[in-house]
Design a protein around this motif. Sequence first.
Motif, short mmCIF file in Angstrom:
data_model
loop_
_atom_site.label_atom_id
_atom_site.label_comp_id
_atom_site.label_asym_id
_atom_site.label_seq_id
_atom_site.Cartn_x
_atom_site.Cartn_y
_atom_site.Cartn_z
N LEU A 48 0.83 -1.21 0.00
CA LEU A 48 0.00 0.00 0.00
C LEU A 48 0.86 1.26 0.00
N ALA A 49 1.92 1.29 0.82
CA ALA A 49 2.81 2.46 0.85
C ALA A 49 3.49 2.66 -0.50
N THR A 50 3.89 1.56 -1.13
CA THR A 50 4.53 1.63 -2.44
C THR A 50 3.55 2.15 -3.49
N PHE A 51 2.35 1.57 -3.51
CA PHE A 51 1.34 2.00 -4.47
C PHE A 51 0.97 3.47 -4.28
N LEU A 52 0.67 3.87 -3.03
CA LEU A 52 0.25 5.25 -2.78
C LEU A 52 1.34 6.25 -3.13
N GLY A 53 2.60 5.90 -2.85
CA GLY A 53 3.69 6.79 -3.23
C GLY A 53 3.81 6.95 -4.73
N LEU A 134 -0.61 0.20 -9.51
CA LEU A 134 -0.89 -1.10 -8.89
C LEU A 134 0.07 -2.17 -9.41
N LEU A 135 0.26 -2.19 -10.73
CA LEU A 135 1.16 -3.18 -11.33
C LEU A 135 2.61 -2.88 -10.96
N TRP A 136 3.00 -1.63 -11.01
CA TRP A 136 4.37 -1.23 -10.68
C TRP A 136 4.73 -1.63 -9.26
N ALA A 137 3.83 -1.36 -8.32
CA ALA A 137 4.08 -1.72 -6.92
C ALA A 137 4.22 -3.23 -6.76
N ALA A 138 3.40 -3.99 -7.48
CA ALA A 138 3.49 -5.45 -7.40
C ALA A 138 4.80 -5.96 -8.00
N ILE A 139 5.21 -5.40 -9.12
CA ILE A 139 6.44 -5.85 -9.78
C ILE A 139 7.67 -5.55 -8.93
N PHE A 140 7.85 -4.29 -8.56
CA PHE A 140 9.07 -3.92 -7.85
C PHE A 140 9.05 -4.38 -6.39
N GLY A 141 7.90 -4.33 -5.73
CA GLY A 141 7.81 -4.89 -4.38
C GLY A 141 8.02 -6.40 -4.42
N GLY A 142 7.48 -7.05 -5.45
CA GLY A 142 7.67 -8.49 -5.60
C GLY A 142 9.12 -8.85 -5.85
N MET A 143 9.84 -8.02 -6.60
CA MET A 143 11.27 -8.27 -6.81
C MET A 143 12.00 -8.27 -5.48
N GLY A 144 11.70 -7.31 -4.63
CA GLY A 144 12.34 -7.26 -3.32
C GLY A 144 11.95 -8.45 -2.44
#
Length: 195
Positions: A48-53, A134-144
């Motif tokens: 959520l923090a990643t997406f909102l940012g 939404l997709l960007w947060a999932a991709i980069f958060g998922g990488m981490g």
Amino acid sequence: MSDTIHLLIERYGLIAVFAGCLFEGETAAILAGFFAHQSVFVPWQAYLATFLGAFGGDTFFFLMGRRFAGHAIVRQLIAKPGFSHAHDFLRNHPNLFIFVNRYIYGMRLFGGVAAGLSEIPFGRFVAINMLSSLLWAAIFGGMGYFFGLGAEALLGETIRKHHRLLIALAIGIAVLVFGHFAARWVLRRQERRNA
């Protein structure tokens, strides 16, 4: 010392993730995923923090371009070489531009302002920006997150305590170095194409 840093990350880390994702943000998103895997952050809160940012940053730059087109800061952005490329892409493919702008390292700032200066309706921008965020947060958060899985498999239980801070630092540095070289490569390629 590392316990203090760990406590600061637990307490203020999500705020830092949000702030980092307001701008380029890949490093912050990857670190959010890594710390979510390490149970420092709750995974849905990190996402959520990643997406909102990400969503808030692009929307802010869009509104900046829309509202402050004549301001000195916007004029400085327009004068930069990357802006003309963003503007050309936006003019030819507006919906695609809004969706992929955040994935092009170094273009988010230009892209948001360029979209704000265009005729794109605010509602359409918000809808496409939300899907892209939404997709960007999932991709980069998922990488981490998956990097955390690999690090845990490689290092075992030692990662549970102090070593995860060093690994997080290494991840951040690696992403910044990669982003720097990727941006230089793109600029050199564009210069050769324009020559």
